[in-house]
Design an enzyme around this catalytic site. Structure first.
Site, short mmCIF file in Angstrom:
data_model
loop_
_atom_site.label_atom_id
_atom_site.label_comp_id
_atom_site.label_asym_id
_atom_site.label_seq_id
_atom_site.Cartn_x
_atom_site.Cartn_y
_atom_site.Cartn_z
N ASP A 177 -4.74 17.80 9.63
CA ASP A 177 -6.08 17.32 9.35
C ASP A 177 -6.06 16.59 8.01
O ASP A 177 -5.11 16.71 7.24
CB ASP A 177 -7.07 18.49 9.26
CG ASP A 177 -7.35 19.15 10.60
OD1 ASP A 177 -6.81 18.68 11.62
OD2 ASP A 177 -8.10 20.14 10.62
N HIS A 205 0.83 -1.21 0.00
CA HIS A 205 0.00 0.00 0.00
C HIS A 205 0.86 1.26 0.00
O HIS A 205 1.77 1.41 0.83
CB HIS A 205 -0.93 0.01 1.21
CG HIS A 205 -1.94 1.10 1.18
ND1 HIS A 205 -3.12 1.00 0.48
CD2 HIS A 205 -1.92 2.33 1.73
CE1 HIS A 205 -3.81 2.13 0.61
NE2 HIS A 205 -3.10 2.95 1.38
N HIS A 265 -4.65 5.30 10.61
CA HIS A 265 -3.65 6.36 10.59
C HIS A 265 -3.96 7.38 11.67
O HIS A 265 -5.09 7.86 11.78
CB HIS A 265 -3.63 7.05 9.22
CG HIS A 265 -2.69 8.20 9.13
ND1 HIS A 265 -2.97 9.35 8.42
CD2 HIS A 265 -1.46 8.39 9.67
CE1 HIS A 265 -1.96 10.20 8.52
NE2 HIS A 265 -1.04 9.63 9.28
N HIS A 276 -7.90 7.70 12.33
CA HIS A 276 -9.01 7.34 11.45
C HIS A 276 -8.56 6.14 10.62
O HIS A 276 -7.37 5.80 10.60
CB HIS A 276 -9.41 8.50 10.53
CG HIS A 276 -8.36 8.84 9.51
ND1 HIS A 276 -7.30 9.67 9.80
CD2 HIS A 276 -8.20 8.47 8.22
CE1 HIS A 276 -6.53 9.79 8.72
NE2 HIS A 276 -7.05 9.07 7.75
#
Length: 385
Positions: free
Chosen positions: A306, A263, A300, A336
């Protein structure tokens, strides 16, 4: 875009006499950034660009902050922004900080009664829905679904739409918008490992000179105010120009994804950069090809930034119940990641057709009143099993 370009008629030597057929002089104008230290263009006008007939009272378009400080995963349903006829009135800021403003817009009508100039920010206008033409003194640029229009500060422009069905995602940057430095060599040329190159850049064309006197309204934005100016000559009276400062366009469909056996992190999707933030493009691509790879992104923790995702089209394998025009904001300070079940579900998949724009700002974003009006208040609970 740091590529030399020229349109129309220009004299062989800068800052020299350049005369009209009647013997009078064209008006030379230097349009420069960061004083005289960065990109610039030399423009030749049929008339001096300084002929102001009247000045109206300025009015505020400053975003109204509703939530200055927060630590909550947030989702905004962008297509709930209601269409409006006027281009400027349709622009609704939703997420802002001192480096950038993010707005949504659904204008129905073309700009015909006025011109617009943002004197405080470069603009990146992403065309989610709509077809039309960006009109400037530098020339015109046709646009369609998936195009990024990069409009440098100080550019007077009009947006002409072919229909009333238009959806725009707009980033105002208080610093220059440029391709990432790591994709450019010391001369500014995009290098071989860049996900796009100069051939993908659409520059202004079809220069038309409007040698006209009259009353021309130019709405100029500066420090959160709109100043209504009435000029005595048409703003698009360029007889010619050359330089490095001009509007340009890049289609998200021309962004070539960088993939790997495992990834790849979000920086491989970076498309533009400004001061303290980046803009990335998620496009259809092959998934990781290690035999044990997990295509879904890992969890993560945003420690220093942000994360904003604007969902454009396709199937987003890491999220459930995603709709077009949705914005998710994952604030720095809490982790998140993929929604429950999406990690296992992604294993074995070979590709994705997702299309999205991501912005990572390194200063916290504030939510405006417009954002609160389209918020999905329960989004932060969506990671529950």
């Amino acid at each position: 875009m740091p590529v030399y370009h020229s349109l129309g008629s220009i004299p062989p030597k800068r800052h020299t006499q350049f005369r009209k057929p009647d013997g009078s002089l064209y008006a030379e104008e230097l349009v420069s950034t960061e004083g005289f230290s960065s990109l610039y263009s030399l423009v030749y006008h049929a008339h001096p660009p300084t002929i102001v007939k009247s000045l109206g009272e300025p009015y505020s378009v400053e975003p109204k902050i509703a939530r200055e400080k927060h630590l909550k995963h947030t989702s905004l349903i962008g297509f709930n922004i209601q269409p409006q006829d006027d281009y400027l009135q349709s622009r609704k800021p939703v997420l802002v900080n001192s480096d950038l403003h993010i707005s949504l817009a659904a204008p129905r009508k073309s700009m015909v009664d006025y011109f617009y100039k943002n004197s405080q920010a470069d603009e990146v206008v992403f065309i989610h829905e709509g077809i039309g033409t960006l009109k400037t003194g530098f020339g015109n640029i046709k646009f369609q679904y998936g195009d990024y229009l990069v409009i440098p500060r100080g550019t007077i422009y009009q947006m002409e739409f072919d229909s009333e069905a238009n959806r725009l995602f707009i980033v105002e940057s208080f610093s220059p918008i440029r391709p990432p430095k790591r994709y450019r060599n010391q001369y500014g040329q995009l290098m071989e490992h860049s996900p796009y190159c100069e051939r993908d850049i659409k520059r202004p064309a079809d220069l038309q000179t409007f040698d006209e006197h009259g009353d021309f309204k130019v709405l100029i934005k500066k420090q959160g105010l709109i100043y209504p100016y009435i000029y005595g000559t048409h703003p698009f009276d360029f007889i010619g120009w050359d330089g490095f400062h001009y509007p340009w366009e890049l289609s998200i469909h021309d962004f070539e994804p960088i993939t790997g056996r495992l990834h790849q992190p979000p920086p491989v999707h970076q498309t533009f950069e400004g001061n303290n933030f980046v803009i990335c493009s998620f496009v259809p691509r092959k998934f990781d090809y290690h035999p044990l790879s997990i295509p879904a992104p890992y969890n993560h923790s945003n420690v220093d930034s942000d994360e904003v995702l604007y969902y454009v089209d396709g199937d987003f394998m890491s999220r459930k119940s995603v709709v077009k025009g949705q914005i998710t904001l994952h604030p720095g300070g809490i982790p998140h990641g993929p929604h429950p079940g999406s990690v296992e579900k992604s294993i074995g998949k070979e590709s994705t057709d997702e299309l999205a724009v991501m912005i990572d700002p390194f200063r916290p974003l504030m939510l405006t009143e417009e954002a609160i009006g389209i918020e999905d208040e329960n989004y932060y609970k969506s990671w529950q099993e």
